[in-house]
Structure formats: structure tokens, C-alpha cells
Design a protein around this motif. Structure first.
Motif, mmCIF file in Angstrom:
data_model
loop_
_atom_site.group_PDB
_atom_site.id
_atom_site.type_symbol
_atom_site.label_atom_id
_atom_site.label_comp_id
_atom_site.label_asym_id
_atom_site.label_seq_id
_atom_site.Cartn_x
_atom_site.Cartn_y
_atom_site.Cartn_z
ATOM 1 N N ASN A 74 4.569 2.033 -11.952
ATOM 2 C CA ASN A 74 4.882 0.979 -10.987
ATOM 3 C C ASN A 74 5.880 1.492 -9.950
ATOM 4 O OD1 ASN A 74 4.783 -1.536 -9.849
ATOM 5 N ND2 ASN A 74 6.265 -2.438 -11.238
ATOM 6 N N LYS A 75 5.771 2.762 -9.621
ATOM 7 C CA LYS A 75 6.729 3.390 -8.707
ATOM 8 C C LYS A 75 6.431 2.970 -7.268
ATOM 9 C CE LYS A 75 8.036 6.667 -11.924
ATOM 10 N NZ LYS A 75 8.979 6.042 -12.767
ATOM 11 N N PRO A 76 7.444 2.553 -6.503
ATOM 12 C CA PRO A 76 7.194 2.111 -5.131
ATOM 13 C C PRO A 76 6.862 3.243 -4.158
ATOM 14 C CG PRO A 76 9.538 1.997 -5.628
ATOM 15 C CD PRO A 76 8.843 2.387 -6.891
ATOM 16 N N ILE A 77 7.344 4.463 -4.431
ATOM 17 C CA ILE A 77 7.065 5.589 -3.531
ATOM 18 C C ILE A 77 6.186 6.587 -4.288
ATOM 19 C CG2 ILE A 77 8.082 7.439 -2.156
ATOM 20 C CD1 ILE A 77 10.619 5.623 -2.000
ATOM 21 N N ALA A 78 4.921 6.635 -3.898
ATOM 22 C CA ALA A 78 3.948 7.436 -4.641
ATOM 23 C C ALA A 78 4.152 8.929 -4.439
ATOM 24 C CB ALA A 78 2.538 7.035 -4.209
ATOM 25 N N LYS A 79 4.361 9.358 -3.193
ATOM 26 C CA LYS A 79 4.464 10.789 -2.921
ATOM 27 C C LYS A 79 5.809 11.098 -2.289
ATOM 28 C CE LYS A 79 2.066 14.583 -0.757
ATOM 29 N NZ LYS A 79 1.725 14.993 0.576
ATOM 30 N N ILE A 80 6.555 11.981 -2.937
ATOM 31 C CA ILE A 80 7.851 12.411 -2.411
ATOM 32 C C ILE A 80 7.687 13.826 -1.873
ATOM 33 C CG2 ILE A 80 10.269 12.861 -2.945
ATOM 34 C CD1 ILE A 80 9.996 10.815 -5.230
ATOM 35 N N SER A 81 7.929 13.976 -0.570
ATOM 36 C CA SER A 81 7.755 15.274 0.090
ATOM 37 C C SER A 81 9.078 16.012 0.122
ATOM 38 C CB SER A 81 7.244 15.031 1.515
ATOM 39 O OG SER A 81 7.353 16.201 2.265
#
Length: 199
Positions: A74-81
Motif C-alpha cells: 500500500n505504498k504511496p510512491i511506487a518508484k523511487i528514482s
């Protein structure tokens, strides 16, 4: 930081006042919390506002922090660059701010992206992280890691219900703050602008 020369006059005074609001003790507590909350091998930054800004500036730590406050899946930020490009870093900070607002941080407690990325107001960044930590402790949903005494719990709603009869009875009571008119009279009062008559 942006390519700006030194500020002078009023803008310098304003910047100095903003910088005075920055709390080094709070910085240390927030760094400890972020390291514990993210649960990874994160390097501890050297103390100081400049180092704190550089540590958070790319937005990756902030995104990991907000993700760690949600259950798995249920993470709000799917991809962390981990990009070094300025617009990508600023975009990640914006994603963190949106996710923090959805999490429950009030809009008035949220800093602007330039406050962190350009180091304009690091005290505002501290305020946002404090509000986020307080919310996480208050929610008590098992996602918060660290010492609960690091943050204050927010007040919970405490609704009260009164029956119709109790509400009707309350209308007949004169509150103490309204005073009492027992023994009061208007004797000796004169019209506006008239001298007082002493007999």
C-alpha cells in the motif's frame, strides 16, 4: 543550491530570521528517526543545516520514509528514482509532499519544494517532518518504528452527546461568566452626558 549571489539589506535580514528558527537538536532527533524508520543501512550525515539539506535534497530518503509508514503493498510512491537530475529530485520531493498530505499532515505544516531543494527554509522542512512523526505515533497502526517519545501525540477527537432534555435544561441556566443581577438597580443613573447628581 541555486546559483545566487549573497543577499543584502532586508532580504538578508529575512533570511537570517528564517535560519534562526532552525533547531539543531531537532535535526538530530529527525535524523535518528529517519534512519530507524527506513530500516536500511543509511549513512548518518554530519551535523549542521547544510549537511541535513544535502542528505534530504534528492528526495529518495523522504520517499522511503513515507513508504515505510504504510503497510506493504500500500505504498504511496511506487518508484523511487536515484537520479542526479535536478527536476527528478524536485519531482520526488513533490511526491513526498503529496503523500504526506494524503497521510494527514495539514497543508499549513507542509513545506515548499524549494524550501528543501534550495535550502531556503530548513525550519519548515523540520516542521513537516515533526508533523509527520506526530501523526505516525498518533495513528499507532504498527508502521511507526523508533522511540514514541520522539514526537508528541496529536489530540484525538472526543465527541460528547447530550439528550434533548439535557439541552433544554441548559437553556435555562445563566452561566457564571455572565455574572448576576441580584441586588442591582439603576438608581442614581442619569442620562448620557449629564453630570452625576450627588445628593
Amino acid at each position: 543550491m541555486a546559483n545566487r549571489g549573497p543577499s543584502y539589506g532586508l532580504s538578508r535580514e529575512v533570511q537570517e530570521k528564517i535560519e534562526q528558527k532552525y533547531d539543531p537538536e531537532l535535526e538530530s532527533r529527525l535524523v535518528n528517526w529517519i534512519i530507524v524508520q527506513c530500516g536500511e543501512q543509511i549513512e548518518h550525515p554530519p551535523p549542521g543545516r547544510q549537511h541535513f539539506q544535502t542528505w534530504l535534497m534528492d528526495g529518495t530518503l523522504l520517499c522511503k520514509l513515507i513508504n515505510s509508514l504504510h503497510p506493504k503493498g500500500n505504498k504511496p510512491i511506487a518508484k523511487i528514482s536515484e537520479s542526479k537530475m535536478a527536476f527528478k529530485q524536485m519531482e520526488q520531493i513533490s511526491q513526498f509532499l503529496k503523500a504526506a498530505e494524503i497521510y494527514g499532515v495539514r497543508t499549513t505544516d507542509i513545506f515548499q519544494t524549494v524550501d528543501l531543494w534550495e535550502g531556503k527554509d530548513m525550519a519548515a522542512v523540520q516542521r513537516t517532518l515533526m508533523a509527520l512523526g506526530s501523526l505516525a505515533v498518533t495513528k499507532d497502526d504498527g508502521c511507526y518504528k523508533g522511540d514514541p517519545s520522539w514526537f508528541h501525540r496529536k489530540a484525538q477527537q472526543n465527541r460528547r452527546g447530550f439528550s434533548e432534555e439535557q439541552l433544554r435544561q441548559g437553556q435555562n441556566v445563566i452561566g457564571l461568566q455572565m455574572g448576576s443581577n441580584k441586588g442591582a438597580s439603576q438608581s442614581g443613573m442619569t442620562g448620557y452626558g449629564m453630570p452625576r447628581q450627588i445628593i
